[in-house]
Scaffold this motif. Sequence first.
Motif, PDB file in Angstrom:
ATOM      1  N   ASP A   1      -3.195   9.604  13.567  1.00 38.94           N
ATOM      2  CA  ASP A   1      -3.558   8.194  13.421  1.00 38.94           C
ATOM      3  C   ASP A   1      -4.676   7.990  12.400  1.00 38.94           C
ATOM      4  O   ASP A   1      -4.625   7.060  11.594  1.00 38.94           O
ATOM      5  CB  ASP A   1      -3.962   7.595  14.767  1.00 38.94           C
ATOM      6  CG  ASP A   1      -2.780   7.420  15.711  1.00 38.94           C
ATOM      7  OD1 ASP A   1      -1.614   7.477  15.256  1.00 38.94           O
ATOM      8  OD2 ASP A   1      -3.026   7.211  16.914  1.00 38.94           O
TER       9      ASP A   1
ATOM     10  N   ASN B   1      -6.016  -0.347   6.991  1.00 37.58           N
ATOM     11  CA  ASN B   1      -5.112  -1.421   7.393  1.00 37.58           C
ATOM     12  C   ASN B   1      -3.702  -0.849   7.643  1.00 37.58           C
ATOM     13  O   ASN B   1      -2.745  -1.206   6.941  1.00 37.58           O
ATOM     14  CB  ASN B   1      -5.076  -2.508   6.314  1.00 37.58           C
ATOM     15  CG  ASN B   1      -4.362  -3.746   6.769  1.00 37.58           C
ATOM     16  OD1 ASN B   1      -4.263  -4.017   7.953  1.00 37.58           O
ATOM     17  ND2 ASN B   1      -3.851  -4.508   5.811  1.00 37.58           N
ATOM     18  N   PRO B   2      -3.561   0.034   8.639  1.00 45.28           N
ATOM     19  CA  PRO B   2      -2.267   0.704   8.858  1.00 45.28           C
ATOM     20  C   PRO B   2      -1.217  -0.252   9.431  1.00 45.28           C
ATOM     21  O   PRO B   2      -1.543  -1.167  10.186  1.00 45.28           O
ATOM     22  CB  PRO B   2      -2.608   1.797   9.864  1.00 45.28           C
ATOM     23  CG  PRO B   2      -3.766   1.238  10.627  1.00 45.28           C
ATOM     24  CD  PRO B   2      -4.559   0.449   9.623  1.00 45.28           C
TER      25      PRO B   2
ATOM     26  N   ASP C   1       0.822  -1.212   0.000  1.00 46.02           N
ATOM     27  CA  ASP C   1       0.000   0.000   0.000  1.00 46.02           C
ATOM     28  C   ASP C   1       0.858   1.264   0.000  1.00 46.02           C
ATOM     29  O   ASP C   1       0.541   2.234  -0.690  1.00 46.02           O
ATOM     30  CB  ASP C   1      -0.942   0.017   1.205  1.00 46.02           C
ATOM     31  CG  ASP C   1      -2.021  -1.045   1.120  1.00 46.02           C
ATOM     32  OD1 ASP C   1      -2.267  -1.575   0.011  1.00 46.02           O
ATOM     33  OD2 ASP C   1      -2.621  -1.362   2.159  1.00 46.02           O
TER      34      ASP C   1
ATOM     35  N   PHE D   1      -3.699   4.043   4.472  1.00 52.21           N
ATOM     36  CA  PHE D   1      -3.534   2.595   4.287  1.00 52.21           C
ATOM     37  C   PHE D   1      -4.876   1.874   4.184  1.00 52.21           C
ATOM     38  O   PHE D   1      -4.964   0.684   4.444  1.00 52.21           O
ATOM     39  CB  PHE D   1      -2.672   2.021   5.413  1.00 52.21           C
ATOM     40  CG  PHE D   1      -1.246   2.463   5.320  1.00 52.21           C
ATOM     41  CD1 PHE D   1      -0.355   1.832   4.469  1.00 52.21           C
ATOM     42  CD2 PHE D   1      -0.791   3.545   6.060  1.00 52.21           C
ATOM     43  CE1 PHE D   1       0.957   2.259   4.356  1.00 52.21           C
ATOM     44  CE2 PHE D   1       0.526   3.978   5.970  1.00 52.21           C
ATOM     45  CZ  PHE D   1       1.393   3.331   5.103  1.00 52.21           C
TER      46      PHE D   1
ATOM     47  N   LEU E   1       6.477   2.015  10.456  1.00 52.65           N
ATOM     48  CA  LEU E   1       6.245   3.052   9.451  1.00 52.65           C
ATOM     49  C   LEU E   1       7.259   4.179   9.610  1.00 52.65           C
ATOM     50  O   LEU E   1       7.859   4.622   8.632  1.00 52.65           O
ATOM     51  CB  LEU E   1       4.827   3.589   9.565  1.00 52.65           C
ATOM     52  CG  LEU E   1       4.456   4.745   8.625  1.00 52.65           C
ATOM     53  CD1 LEU E   1       4.614   4.343   7.166  1.00 52.65           C
ATOM     54  CD2 LEU E   1       3.037   5.219   8.914  1.00 52.65           C
TER      55      LEU E   1
ATOM     56  N   LYS F   1       3.048   1.715  13.843  1.00 54.28           N
ATOM     57  CA  LYS F   1       3.565   3.081  13.757  1.00 54.28           C
ATOM     58  C   LYS F   1       5.096   3.123  13.794  1.00 54.28           C
ATOM     59  O   LYS F   1       5.726   3.852  13.039  1.00 54.28           O
ATOM     60  CB  LYS F   1       2.975   3.928  14.872  1.00 54.28           C
ATOM     61  CG  LYS F   1       3.274   5.403  14.718  1.00 54.28           C
ATOM     62  CD  LYS F   1       2.397   6.243  15.598  1.00 54.28           C
ATOM     63  CE  LYS F   1       2.653   7.690  15.274  1.00 54.28           C
ATOM     64  NZ  LYS F   1       1.445   8.443  15.091  1.00 54.28           N
TER      65      LYS F   1
ATOM     66  N   ILE G   1       3.734  12.061   5.971  1.00 48.82           N
ATOM     67  CA  ILE G   1       3.332  10.784   6.572  1.00 48.82           C
ATOM     68  C   ILE G   1       3.829  10.707   8.007  1.00 48.82           C
ATOM     69  O   ILE G   1       3.099  10.286   8.908  1.00 48.82           O
ATOM     70  CB  ILE G   1       3.851   9.590   5.737  1.00 48.82           C
ATOM     71  CG1 ILE G   1       3.118   9.514   4.397  1.00 48.82           C
ATOM     72  CG2 ILE G   1       3.702   8.278   6.512  1.00 48.82           C
ATOM     73  CD1 ILE G   1       3.726   8.533   3.412  1.00 48.82           C
TER      74      ILE G   1
ATOM     75  N   ILE H   1      -3.287   8.244   8.915  1.00 44.38           N
ATOM     76  CA  ILE H   1      -2.536   7.030   8.578  1.00 44.38           C
ATOM     77  C   ILE H   1      -3.512   5.908   8.228  1.00 44.38           C
ATOM     78  O   ILE H   1      -3.306   5.161   7.273  1.00 44.38           O
ATOM     79  CB  ILE H   1      -1.603   6.609   9.740  1.00 44.38           C
ATOM     80  CG1 ILE H   1      -0.521   7.679   9.995  1.00 44.38           C
ATOM     81  CG2 ILE H   1      -0.965   5.244   9.476  1.00 44.38           C
ATOM     82  CD1 ILE H   1       0.440   7.905   8.852  1.00 44.38           C
ATOM     83  N   ASP H   2      -4.569   5.808   8.995  1.00 44.92           N
ATOM     84  CA  ASP H   2      -5.590   4.791   8.732  1.00 44.92           C
ATOM     85  C   ASP H   2      -6.177   4.988   7.327  1.00 44.92           C
ATOM     86  O   ASP H   2      -6.335   4.015   6.573  1.00 44.92           O
ATOM     87  CB  ASP H   2      -6.689   4.864   9.799  1.00 44.92           C
ATOM     88  CG  ASP H   2      -7.585   3.662   9.782  1.00 44.92           C
ATOM     89  OD1 ASP H   2      -7.068   2.527   9.925  1.00 44.92           O
ATOM     90  OD2 ASP H   2      -8.808   3.836   9.621  1.00 44.92           O
ATOM     91  N   ASP H   3      -6.481   6.225   6.962  1.00 45.80           N
ATOM     92  CA  ASP H   3      -6.994   6.522   5.622  1.00 45.80           C
ATOM     93  C   ASP H   3      -5.958   6.211   4.543  1.00 45.80           C
ATOM     94  O   ASP H   3      -6.289   5.657   3.496  1.00 45.80           O
ATOM     95  CB  ASP H   3      -7.406   7.991   5.506  1.00 45.80           C
ATOM     96  CG  ASP H   3      -8.737   8.295   6.157  1.00 45.80           C
ATOM     97  OD1 ASP H   3      -9.430   7.348   6.591  1.00 45.80           O
ATOM     98  OD2 ASP H   3      -9.083   9.491   6.237  1.00 45.80           O
TER      99      ASP H   3
END
Length: 101
Positions: A58, A68-69, A24, A65, A75, A72, A53, A61-63
Motif C-alpha cells: 500500500d 493520491n492512490p 498519474d 500515485f 487498479l 485498489k 504494481i 502504491i501511495d508513493d
Amino acid sequence: MDTDDLSREAYDGILIQAERLTHDLTLHYGVLSGDCKNEAEYLKKAEKMTREIMKADDWEIDDLFWGNPPEKEKLESICRKILKNIEQVRSIPFEKRKFDF
C-alpha cells in the motif's frame, strides 16, 4: 524511443487503458518508453512494471500515485487488462501493427 513510436495497438492497449484509471498511471507508462529502444522492449518493461504494481504494498502504491492512490480493486482490474492487452499486441505480427508515423 517516444510514445509516438508505439503502434496504435500498443498505445491504446497500455496508455489509453491506464488513462481510464488515472493520468498519474499514464505518466509512468509514458516515461517508461524513454528507456526503451523499440516496441518489443517497451512491451517487456511495461509487463514487468505492471506486475510489480500488482504486487506492491500500500505504501508503494501511495508513493507511485504521489499520495493520491486509486481504489485498489480498480487498479488491479486495469493492470489485468493492460497485461491482457500486451499479450494481444504481441500476438500481432509487427508488420501488421498500425503506426501513426
